[in-house]
Each structure stands twice: as structure tokens, then as C-alpha cells.
Design an enzyme around this catalytic site. Sequence first.
Site, PDB file in Angstrom:
ATOM      1  N   ASP A  22      33.127  40.461   3.708  1.00 62.80           N
ATOM      2  CA  ASP A  22      33.865  40.537   4.963  1.00 62.80           C
ATOM      3  C   ASP A  22      33.314  41.661   5.854  1.00 62.80           C
ATOM      4  O   ASP A  22      32.769  42.652   5.353  1.00 62.80           O
ATOM      5  CB  ASP A  22      35.345  40.792   4.638  1.00 62.80           C
ATOM      6  CG  ASP A  22      36.253  40.491   5.813  1.00 62.80           C
ATOM      7  OD1 ASP A  22      35.787  39.915   6.817  1.00 62.80           O
ATOM      8  OD2 ASP A  22      37.437  40.839   5.737  1.00 62.80           O
ATOM      9  N   HIS A  39      26.414  37.944  11.033  1.00 62.43           N
ATOM     10  CA  HIS A  39      26.220  37.018   9.905  1.00 62.43           C
ATOM     11  C   HIS A  39      24.766  37.015   9.448  1.00 62.43           C
ATOM     12  O   HIS A  39      24.475  36.869   8.268  1.00 62.43           O
ATOM     13  CB  HIS A  39      26.661  35.604  10.292  1.00 62.43           C
ATOM     14  CG  HIS A  39      28.145  35.490  10.543  1.00 62.43           C
ATOM     15  ND1 HIS A  39      29.075  36.039   9.698  1.00 62.43           N
ATOM     16  CD2 HIS A  39      28.849  34.908  11.543  1.00 62.43           C
ATOM     17  CE1 HIS A  39      30.292  35.793  10.159  1.00 62.43           C
ATOM     18  NE2 HIS A  39      30.183  35.115  11.291  1.00 62.43           N
ATOM     19  N   LEU A 133      20.776  34.086 -13.749  1.00 57.23           N
ATOM     20  CA  LEU A 133      21.984  34.358 -12.972  1.00 57.23           C
ATOM     21  C   LEU A 133      22.553  33.025 -12.498  1.00 57.23           C
ATOM     22  O   LEU A 133      21.820  32.184 -11.977  1.00 57.23           O
ATOM     23  CB  LEU A 133      21.641  35.232 -11.747  1.00 57.23           C
ATOM     24  CG  LEU A 133      22.765  35.380 -10.716  1.00 57.23           C
ATOM     25  CD1 LEU A 133      23.917  36.217 -11.269  1.00 57.23           C
ATOM     26  CD2 LEU A 133      22.253  36.026  -9.427  1.00 57.23           C
TER      27      LEU A 133
HETATM   28  C1  FPP Z   1      33.372  37.353   6.982  1.00 60.72           C
HETATM   29  O1  FPP Z   1      33.104  38.274   8.007  1.00 60.72           O
HETATM   30  C2  FPP Z   1      32.168  36.611   6.667  1.00 60.72           C
HETATM   31  C3  FPP Z   1      32.034  35.278   6.730  1.00 60.72           C
HETATM   32  C4  FPP Z   1      33.111  34.351   7.151  1.00 60.72           C
HETATM   33  C5  FPP Z   1      30.761  34.622   6.427  1.00 60.72           C
HETATM   34  C6  FPP Z   1      29.966  35.258   5.324  1.00 60.72           C
HETATM   35  C7  FPP Z   1      28.589  34.802   5.434  1.00 60.72           C
HETATM   36  C8  FPP Z   1      27.483  35.535   5.148  1.00 60.72           C
HETATM   37  C9  FPP Z   1      27.487  36.896   4.614  1.00 60.72           C
HETATM   38  C10 FPP Z   1      26.166  34.939   5.357  1.00 60.72           C
HETATM   39  C11 FPP Z   1      25.645  34.266   4.117  1.00 60.72           C
HETATM   40  C12 FPP Z   1      26.037  32.876   4.206  1.00 60.72           C
HETATM   41  C13 FPP Z   1      25.596  31.852   3.447  1.00 60.72           C
HETATM   42  C14 FPP Z   1      25.971  30.517   3.872  1.00 60.72           C
HETATM   43  C15 FPP Z   1      24.765  31.948   2.230  1.00 60.72           C
HETATM   44  P1  FPP Z   1      33.898  38.121   9.358  1.00 60.72           P
HETATM   45  O2  FPP Z   1      33.098  37.297  10.275  1.00 60.72           O
HETATM   46  O3  FPP Z   1      35.275  37.611   9.086  1.00 60.72           O
HETATM   47  O4  FPP Z   1      33.967  39.599   9.853  1.00 60.72           O
HETATM   48  P2  FPP Z   1      35.117  40.255  10.708  1.00 60.72           P
HETATM   49  O5  FPP Z   1      36.378  40.180   9.870  1.00 60.72           O
HETATM   50  O6  FPP Z   1      34.646  41.640  10.911  1.00 60.72           O
HETATM   51  O7  FPP Z   1      35.225  39.462  11.974  1.00 60.72           O
END
Ligand code: FPP
Length: 248
Positions: A22, A39, A133
Site C-alpha cells: 500500500d 504503481h 519460491l
Molecule cells: C495500493 O496503493 C497498491 C495497489 C492497489 C496496487 C499494487 C500494485 C503494485 C505494487 C504493482 C505491482 C503489480 C502487479 C500487477 C504485479 P494505493 O494506490 O492504494 O496507494 P494510496 O493508498 O497511497 O493511494
Amino acid sequence: MTNSSLNIPTDKLPRHVAMIMDGNGRWALSRGLPRLAGHKAGTENLRRVIRATVEFGVKYLTIYAFSTENWGRPPEEVKGLMYILEDVIDRELAELNKEGVQLRHIGRLERLAPTLQEKVLDAIDLTKNNDRLILNVAFNYGGRDEIVNAIQNIMKDGIPPEDVTDELVSRYLYTAGVPDPDLIIRTSGELRISNFLIWQAAYSEWYVTPTYWPDFDKEEYRRALETFAARDRRYGKVSSKEYEASNA
Ligand code: FPP
């Protein structure tokens, strides 16, 4: 015996680590960048975290990449996250396969574009015999959806109510055959489960850090594992030391 790159006895190392990645959006916002840049940075970090997981000798890693609720995000962000999954498979699959990583998917594939579904299934097939893994990618995953899906299949299979046990339900989940997570790491400081592994997390230990996902580095990962190793897991009972002392 201790793990070579960690100062933790092997029997204190979690077998299964799960991660709620997150804070990508806030990481980007704090730099004046669009959310998708967060992202992207999160994806770069994921690559480092997977490497570190292999190095640390953790056997199972589950990552929360796209939840059933994430469909409610702006269409361009949803599209961007779909593209990231496709791009990660295109660019990283050969290397992950070489490193002995077995890819699995948890969640529902149906709603993804047919070409993306095919890519995911091909990646699963290519890596199915790897065992260094086991990497579970939770994509279009929701814990409640997983339990609903399990109940539907239990009923379709005509299982009599008296045969429905903890073990049976576990076998009907997307994570069938995977041990429950010992440790769940959540970045960016939120104190909630967000529909992630809600059945499997019954006795998981938590490590929550204010660090945004793109900045969660190997050193902090090591600290999370060390913190875990120092915990006393009681599973609703008393600690073995306390038990021995009270019975001495
Ligand atoms: C949450 O941060 C993150 C996500 C919903 C996406 C997580 C994805 C990645 C780390 C990329 C890797 C992905 C794949 C498909 C392998 P947020 O956007 O909710 O952050 P915020 O709460 O600060 O807005």
C-alpha cells in the site's frame, strides 16, 4: 542453524509472508507525480522484494496486486494496473523462471481481458515445476469472494454439512495447498485487513510500517523478519515457557 543472509534461526523464519503493498498513490502524490508513477515505482520495488525473499529463504510469498474493490478506481488507473501485470509477465517471466520461482494466481481471472488471462495461465504453466519460491499473485482477489466461491463449490460437490471442517474449507480456497501466512506485512501505516486472506490470516502475525510501498527496502524487510522471529506465537493458548513454569 541460521539463514546465511539473516541473523535468524531457520526455524524462526516465516514459511509464508504475505504483503499488502500500500501507499503507491501517496508516494507519487508526495513527489507531485501521477498515481501510475507510484504503481511503476511499486513494481520496481516488487522486483527487489521478490529477489530478497528468495535470498532470505522464505518459501511462499503472496502479494496483493489488485483487489475486487479496485475496479472502482478511475478507469485509467484500472487500465494501468492491468497493463502493469501484462508488462511484468512480458519482462520478468524468463528471469523469475530462471531463479526457480513458481507463479500462481489467486482470485478470479474471468474478468480480465482474454489475452491477459492467457498470459497468466501460460506463466503458471511455464513455472509449475519450480520450487525455490512459490509466488502467489492476488489479482482481482477478495477474501469474501474467495469464501463465497468456496461455499458454492462445496455445495456443487454435494458435500454433506457434517463433513465441512476447517481443513475442507481451506482446500476449497484459492490458496489450497499453501500454508497460512505466518507474517503479513502492510506498508503505508493503515491498520486494516482490506479483504485480504481473511480466512487464512486467523493467526498471522502483522508488521505494519508507515513506509510507502515503493520505499519498503530490503533492510526494512529484514527488520520485519527479525521482529517476527522474536514474537511468541500462542494461537490462543499460553506460551510454552509460561505453561512449563506454571506446571513446574
Ligand atoms: C495500493 O496503493 C497498491 C495497489 C492497489 C496496487 C499494487 C500494485 C503494485 C505494487 C504493482 C505491482 C503489480 C502487479 C500487477 C504485479 P494505493 O494506490 O492504494 O496507494 P494510496 O493508498 O497511497 O493511494
